[in-house]
Design a protein around this motif. Structure first.
Motif, PDB file in Angstrom:
ATOM      1  N   VAL A  41      19.027   1.661 -37.685  1.00 46.78           N
ATOM      2  CA  VAL A  41      17.650   2.033 -37.394  1.00 46.78           C
ATOM      3  C   VAL A  41      17.338   1.685 -35.944  1.00 46.78           C
ATOM      4  N   GLN A  42      16.612   2.561 -35.283  1.00 45.64           N
ATOM      5  CA  GLN A  42      16.180   2.309 -33.904  1.00 45.64           C
ATOM      6  C   GLN A  42      14.692   2.022 -33.896  1.00 45.64           C
ATOM      7  N   LEU A  43      14.303   1.049 -33.073  1.00 46.10           N
ATOM      8  CA  LEU A  43      12.920   0.585 -33.045  1.00 46.10           C
ATOM      9  C   LEU A  43      12.343   0.779 -31.657  1.00 46.10           C
ATOM     10  N   GLN A  44      11.106   1.216 -31.600  1.00 44.97           N
ATOM     11  CA  GLN A  44      10.405   1.442 -30.336  1.00 44.97           C
ATOM     12  C   GLN A  44       9.046   0.772 -30.410  1.00 44.97           C
ATOM     13  N   ALA A  45       8.897  -0.317 -29.653  1.00 43.29           N
ATOM     14  CA  ALA A  45       7.634  -1.050 -29.630  1.00 43.29           C
ATOM     15  C   ALA A  45       6.730  -0.510 -28.531  1.00 43.29           C
ATOM     16  N   SER A  46       5.426  -0.550 -28.796  1.00 46.19           N
ATOM     17  CA  SER A  46       4.442  -0.100 -27.812  1.00 46.19           C
ATOM     18  C   SER A  46       3.121  -0.795 -28.058  1.00 46.19           C
ATOM     19  N   GLY A  47       2.189  -0.611 -27.126  1.00 47.26           N
ATOM     20  CA  GLY A  47       0.849  -1.150 -27.311  1.00 47.26           C
ATOM     21  C   GLY A  47       0.523  -2.380 -26.504  1.00 47.26           C
ATOM     22  N   GLY A  48       1.499  -2.911 -25.790  1.00 49.25           N
ATOM     23  CA  GLY A  48       1.239  -4.073 -24.973  1.00 49.25           C
ATOM     24  C   GLY A  48       0.371  -3.731 -23.776  1.00 49.25           C
TER      25      GLY A  48
ATOM     26  N   ALA B  85       7.630   1.779 -33.954  1.00 50.14           N
ATOM     27  CA  ALA B  85       8.050   2.967 -34.682  1.00 50.14           C
ATOM     28  C   ALA B  85       9.555   2.924 -34.923  1.00 50.14           C
ATOM     29  N   ALA B  86       9.947   3.205 -36.133  1.00 49.51           N
ATOM     30  CA  ALA B  86      11.357   3.164 -36.516  1.00 49.51           C
ATOM     31  C   ALA B  86      11.877   4.574 -36.777  1.00 49.51           C
ATOM     32  N   SER B  87      13.106   4.788 -36.392  1.00 48.22           N
ATOM     33  CA  SER B  87      13.748   6.070 -36.669  1.00 48.22           C
ATOM     34  C   SER B  87      14.380   6.017 -38.052  1.00 48.22           C
ATOM     35  N   GLY B  88      14.742   7.161 -38.565  1.00 47.83           N
ATOM     36  CA  GLY B  88      15.448   7.192 -39.838  1.00 47.83           C
ATOM     37  C   GLY B  88      14.519   7.347 -41.023  1.00 47.83           C
ATOM     38  N   ARG B  89      15.112   7.607 -42.174  1.00 46.39           N
ATOM     39  CA  ARG B  89      14.329   7.870 -43.378  1.00 46.39           C
ATOM     40  C   ARG B  89      14.333   6.713 -44.360  1.00 46.39           C
ATOM     41  N   THR B  90      14.906   5.564 -43.941  1.00 45.93           N
ATOM     42  CA  THR B  90      15.017   4.452 -44.872  1.00 45.93           C
ATOM     43  C   THR B  90      14.206   3.249 -44.425  1.00 45.93           C
ATOM     44  N   PHE B  91      13.156   3.493 -43.679  1.00 43.60           N
ATOM     45  CA  PHE B  91      12.325   2.392 -43.160  1.00 43.60           C
ATOM     46  C   PHE B  91      11.851   1.478 -44.273  1.00 43.60           C
TER      47      PHE B  91
END
Length: 127
Positions: A1-8, A22-28
């Motif tokens: 799974v790839q993770l993308q943080a934001s909002g700082g 936000a996480a990629s993939g369908r198994t979050f």
């Protein structure tokens, strides 16, 4: 799974921010999630944890009552709502994921048990 943080960002003491991861993939929904932070010259420390169902959450004592972790499995996203921010909350915030169930063994605050990490988002609290 790839993770993308934001909002700082930059916020005054007493203010609020909401971080997203936000996480990629369908198994979050099969991953326990955590937020950690790292201030300059310090170790990366645990901030908050949420179980894969969202039914269990835990917090570091330093943020309890001010921060809230939540997740939306339909959107593959975990959030960290940060209120009443203090200067000592200044750090790079990282989201992390693991397919291991951490809550029952109380491993949720141990960064070694998380397998996937986002790139981090900077939070700066000014006085």
């Amino acid at each position: 799974v790839q993770l993308q943080a934001s909002g700082g960002g930059l916020v005054q003491a007493g203010g609020s921010l909401r971080l997203s991861c936000a996480a990629s993939g369908r198994t979050f929904s099969r991953y326990d999630m955590g937020w950690f932070r790292q201030a300059p010259g310090k170790e990366r420390e645990f901030v908050a944890y949420i179980s894969r169902s969202g039914g269990s959450t835990t917090y570091a004592e330093s943020v309890k009552g001010r921060f809230t972790i939540s997740r939306d499995n339909a959107k593959n996203t975990v959030y960290l709502q940060m209120n009443s921010l203090k200067r000592e909350d200044t750090a790079v915030y990282y989201c992390a994921a693991t397919p291991r169930e951490l809550y029952s063994g109380r491993y949720y605050n141990n960064k070694s048990f998380y397998d996937y990490w986002g790139q981090g988002t900077q939070v700066t609290v000014s006085s």
